[in-house]
Write a protein that holds these residues in place. Structure first.
Motif, PDB file in Angstrom:
ATOM      1  N   SER A  87     -57.408  -5.680-132.674  1.00 58.92           N
ATOM      2  CA  SER A  87     -57.881  -6.783-131.837  1.00 58.92           C
ATOM      3  C   SER A  87     -56.791  -7.296-130.911  1.00 58.92           C
ATOM      4  CB  SER A  87     -58.400  -7.925-132.720  1.00 58.92           C
ATOM      5  OG  SER A  87     -59.479  -7.505-133.520  1.00 58.92           O
ATOM      6  N   ALA A  88     -55.556  -7.382-131.417  1.00 60.64           N
ATOM      7  CA  ALA A  88     -54.456  -7.859-130.584  1.00 60.64           C
ATOM      8  C   ALA A  88     -54.179  -6.899-129.430  1.00 60.64           C
ATOM      9  CB  ALA A  88     -53.202  -8.061-131.428  1.00 60.64           C
ATOM     10  N   LEU A  89     -54.132  -5.605-129.720  1.00 63.62           N
ATOM     11  CA  LEU A  89     -53.892  -4.623-128.666  1.00 63.62           C
ATOM     12  C   LEU A  89     -55.042  -4.593-127.659  1.00 63.62           C
ATOM     13  CD1 LEU A  89     -52.424  -1.701-130.822  1.00 63.62           C
ATOM     14  CD2 LEU A  89     -51.172  -3.154-129.218  1.00 63.62           C
ATOM     15  N   THR A  90     -56.274  -4.649-128.162  1.00 63.83           N
ATOM     16  CA  THR A  90     -57.435  -4.657-127.276  1.00 63.83           C
ATOM     17  C   THR A  90     -57.467  -5.917-126.427  1.00 63.83           C
ATOM     18  OG1 THR A  90     -58.691  -3.390-128.923  1.00 63.83           O
ATOM     19  CG2 THR A  90     -59.944  -4.486-127.191  1.00 63.83           C
ATOM     20  N   GLY A  91     -57.180  -7.056-127.054  1.00 59.77           N
ATOM     21  CA  GLY A  91     -57.178  -8.315-126.320  1.00 59.77           C
ATOM     22  C   GLY A  91     -56.129  -8.355-125.222  1.00 59.77           C
ATOM     23  N   TYR A  92     -54.954  -7.819-125.510  1.00 58.62           N
ATOM     24  CA  TYR A  92     -53.901  -7.784-124.489  1.00 58.62           C
ATOM     25  C   TYR A  92     -54.281  -6.840-123.365  1.00 58.62           C
ATOM     26  CZ  TYR A  92     -49.312  -6.934-122.392  1.00 58.62           C
ATOM     27  OH  TYR A  92     -48.270  -6.795-121.499  1.00 58.62           O
ATOM     28  N   GLY A  93     -54.844  -5.675-123.700  1.00 54.03           N
ATOM     29  CA  GLY A  93     -55.213  -4.702-122.673  1.00 54.03           C
ATOM     30  C   GLY A  93     -56.325  -5.207-121.771  1.00 54.03           C
ATOM     31  N   LEU A  94     -57.356  -5.812-122.359  1.00 51.33           N
ATOM     32  CA  LEU A  94     -58.487  -6.280-121.566  1.00 51.33           C
ATOM     33  C   LEU A  94     -58.219  -7.636-120.907  1.00 51.33           C
ATOM     34  CD1 LEU A  94     -61.500  -5.343-123.892  1.00 51.33           C
ATOM     35  CD2 LEU A  94     -60.717  -4.151-121.843  1.00 51.33           C
ATOM     36  N   GLU A 168     -44.854 -11.281-116.086  1.00 49.11           N
ATOM     37  CA  GLU A 168     -44.243 -10.706-114.886  1.00 49.11           C
ATOM     38  C   GLU A 168     -42.732 -10.905-114.888  1.00 49.11           C
ATOM     39  OE1 GLU A 168     -46.297 -12.602-111.730  1.00 49.11           O
ATOM     40  OE2 GLU A 168     -48.084 -11.316-111.880  1.00 49.11           O
ATOM     41  N   SER A 169     -42.277 -12.054-115.353  1.00 48.33           N
ATOM     42  CA  SER A 169     -40.830 -12.292-115.438  1.00 48.33           C
ATOM     43  C   SER A 169     -40.173 -11.320-116.409  1.00 48.33           C
ATOM     44  CB  SER A 169     -40.565 -13.736-115.877  1.00 48.33           C
ATOM     45  OG  SER A 169     -41.087 -14.658-114.946  1.00 48.33           O
ATOM     46  N   ALA A 170     -40.843 -11.047-117.515  1.00 41.77           N
ATOM     47  CA  ALA A 170     -40.299 -10.101-118.489  1.00 41.77           C
ATOM     48  C   ALA A 170     -40.235  -8.695-117.906  1.00 41.77           C
ATOM     49  CB  ALA A 170     -41.157 -10.120-119.751  1.00 41.77           C
ATOM     50  N   ARG A 171     -41.232  -8.307-117.114  1.00 43.58           N
ATOM     51  CA  ARG A 171     -41.218  -6.977-116.496  1.00 43.58           C
ATOM     52  C   ARG A 171     -40.102  -6.885-115.463  1.00 43.58           C
ATOM     53  NH1 ARG A 171     -47.081  -7.971-116.336  1.00 43.58           N
ATOM     54  NH2 ARG A 171     -48.042  -6.834-118.084  1.00 43.58           N
ATOM     55  N   ILE A 172     -39.878  -7.961-114.713  1.00 44.84           N
ATOM     56  CA  ILE A 172     -38.778  -7.970-113.735  1.00 44.84           C
ATOM     57  C   ILE A 172     -37.433  -7.809-114.435  1.00 44.84           C
ATOM     58  CG2 ILE A 172     -37.552  -9.406-112.056  1.00 44.84           C
ATOM     59  CD1 ILE A 172     -40.246 -10.602-111.272  1.00 44.84           C
ATOM     60  N   SER A 175     -38.193  -5.407-119.299  1.00 42.76           N
ATOM     61  CA  SER A 175     -38.825  -5.227-120.609  1.00 42.76           C
ATOM     62  C   SER A 175     -40.017  -4.279-120.499  1.00 42.76           C
ATOM     63  CB  SER A 175     -39.302  -6.584-121.163  1.00 42.76           C
ATOM     64  OG  SER A 175     -38.200  -7.445-121.367  1.00 42.76           O
ATOM     65  N   GLY A 176     -40.174  -3.421-121.496  1.00 45.11           N
ATOM     66  CA  GLY A 176     -41.330  -2.535-121.550  1.00 45.11           C
ATOM     67  C   GLY A 176     -42.553  -3.257-122.090  1.00 45.11           C
ATOM     68  N   GLU A 177     -43.703  -2.616-121.945  1.00 48.81           N
ATOM     69  CA  GLU A 177     -44.948  -3.271-122.353  1.00 48.81           C
ATOM     70  C   GLU A 177     -44.997  -3.501-123.862  1.00 48.81           C
ATOM     71  OE1 GLU A 177     -47.115  -4.620-120.490  1.00 48.81           O
ATOM     72  OE2 GLU A 177     -46.188  -3.937-118.611  1.00 48.81           O
ATOM     73  N   TRP A 178     -44.470  -2.554-124.629  1.00 47.10           N
ATOM     74  CA  TRP A 178     -44.497  -2.732-126.080  1.00 47.10           C
ATOM     75  C   TRP A 178     -43.629  -3.908-126.511  1.00 47.10           C
ATOM     76  CZ3 TRP A 178     -47.500  -1.804-129.906  1.00 47.10           C
ATOM     77  CH2 TRP A 178     -47.026  -1.864-131.213  1.00 47.10           C
ATOM     78  N   ARG A 179     -42.469  -4.046-125.875  1.00 45.24           N
ATOM     79  CA  ARG A 179     -41.594  -5.164-126.193  1.00 45.24           C
ATOM     80  C   ARG A 179     -42.216  -6.481-125.737  1.00 45.24           C
ATOM     81  NH1 ARG A 179     -35.247  -5.894-124.240  1.00 45.24           N
ATOM     82  NH2 ARG A 179     -34.855  -7.835-125.407  1.00 45.24           N
ATOM     83  N   ILE A 180     -42.862  -6.473-124.582  1.00 43.51           N
ATOM     84  CA  ILE A 180     -43.543  -7.675-124.098  1.00 43.51           C
ATOM     85  C   ILE A 180     -44.643  -8.085-125.069  1.00 43.51           C
ATOM     86  CG2 ILE A 180     -45.056  -8.564-122.274  1.00 43.51           C
ATOM     87  CD1 ILE A 180     -43.475  -6.895-120.293  1.00 43.51           C
ATOM     88  N   GLN A 183     -42.837  -9.324-128.541  1.00 39.75           N
ATOM     89  CA  GLN A 183     -41.956 -10.482-128.494  1.00 39.75           C
ATOM     90  C   GLN A 183     -42.498 -11.649-127.675  1.00 39.75           C
ATOM     91  OE1 GLN A 183     -38.002  -9.293-127.319  1.00 39.75           O
ATOM     92  NE2 GLN A 183     -37.765  -7.858-129.019  1.00 39.75           N
ATOM     93  N   ILE A 184     -43.486 -11.416-126.826  1.00 39.91           N
ATOM     94  CA  ILE A 184     -44.005 -12.495-125.980  1.00 39.91           C
ATOM     95  C   ILE A 184     -45.471 -12.780-126.272  1.00 39.91           C
ATOM     96  CG2 ILE A 184     -44.458 -13.230-123.612  1.00 39.91           C
ATOM     97  CD1 ILE A 184     -42.051 -11.629-122.722  1.00 39.91           C
ATOM     98  N   VAL A 185     -46.292 -11.741-126.234  1.00 37.71           N
ATOM     99  CA  VAL A 185     -47.735 -11.951-126.381  1.00 37.71           C
ATOM    100  C   VAL A 185     -48.083 -12.392-127.803  1.00 37.71           C
ATOM    101  CG1 VAL A 185     -49.999 -10.864-126.252  1.00 37.71           C
ATOM    102  CG2 VAL A 185     -48.245 -10.308-124.555  1.00 37.71           C
TER     103      VAL A 185
END
Length: 274
Positions: A87-94, A168-172, A175-180, A183-185
């Motif tokens: 659910s967490a992965l799906t929720g973040y993706g969608l 967006e700040s983390a990507r700048i 940080s990779g998506e998995w780390r975001i 550690q953030i989401v």
């Protein structure tokens, strides 16, 4: 003015106390009836504990109730963990990505939520038979792993409570998506995940229909089927049955007590403040 506010507050507390007592009365009577024999239960109702508790407990545990307990924990815990991850992965993706088919996938999840789960049991039985999982606890775990409600719930939570600017700040910063995500989401959606965990654990602990259809081995029965089997084997021993029901309710109460803070915060997050 101050005196009037105190009176109103006192009336509210009294009303809440009365409602709480009314709600707790059935559970209290269940505990009390578990201390009586079947004959005493049918003869008269009492609000005081009886003297038949040890005999009822002996009957319950002699019929493998601890095995049923272990099976219920196994199914509920693993299903809850897998549901949270999916659910967490799906929720973040969608919730934070636009990709071809994302809108269709969201509509599909909403439509799937409207279909009763019992409708797909026959098809699922055929599927797990081909997978070689027939009559196993893992078949129950996989059935509820991809939870449509959990995916929809986390998706809506991510949309409203995870700031896009932070991502967006983390990507700048490189940080990779998995780390975001980790550690953030996840910290942002922790209340929603805890709420979903409580609900999912309670649903799976109370699940009766699916284990009844899928499981054939008594040693794999969860608490719900164990209580039912106890009632079948001891058709007139209502005291032992009610005692087993009380024991099966205790984990749900403890889960809700210790997780109520996250449960309430998860349900009220995103509400409009006046």
């Amino acid at each position: 003015m101050i005196l009037g506010n105190k009176r109103k507050r006192a009336l509210v507390y009294i009303l809440l106390l009365l409602i709480s007592l009314i709600c707790l009365y059935p559970f209290y009577m269940m505990l009390i009836m578990g201390t009586y024999s079947t004959y005493d239960i049918g003869k008269s109702a009492s609000m005081l504990p009886g003297s038949y508790l040890l005999e009822n407990l002996k009957t319950v545990f002699e019929n493998g109730f601890m095995i049923f307990y272990k099976n219920s924990f196994y199914i509920a815990i693993f299903t809850t963990v897998i549901t949270l991850i999916v659910s967490a992965l799906t929720g973040y993706g969608l919730g934070k990505f636009e990709f071809p088919g994302s809108r269709f996938l969201m509509i599909f999840i909403v439509i799937a939520m409207m279909i009763p789960s019992q409708v797909g049991i026959i098809g699922y039985m055929i599927e797990i038979r081909y997978l070689g999982l027939g009559g196993t606890r893992e078949a129950i775990i996989l059935y509820y792993a991809a939870n449509c409600f959990g995916s929809f719930w986390i998706t809506q939570y991510v949309k409203t409570n995870v700031p896009t600017e932070v991502l967006e700040s983390a990507r700048i910063d490189g940080s990779g998506e998995w780390r975001i995500f980790c550690q953030i989401v996840v910290p942002f959606i922790k209340p929603a995940l805890m709420t979903l965990a409580i609900l999912q654990f309670m649903w799976n602990w109370n699940n009766y229909m699916l284990p009844l259809v899928l499981l054939n081995d008594v040693d794999l029965y969860p608490v719900t089927l164990g209580i039912s089997r106890l009632a079948t084997q001891y058709a007139t021993n209502y005291g032992a049955q009610i005692c087993a029901l009380s024991l099966g309710t205790i984990p749900l109460i403890l889960i809700f007590i210790f997780g109520s803070r996250y449960f309430i915060s998860g349900l009220t997050a995103g509400a409009v403040k006046g």
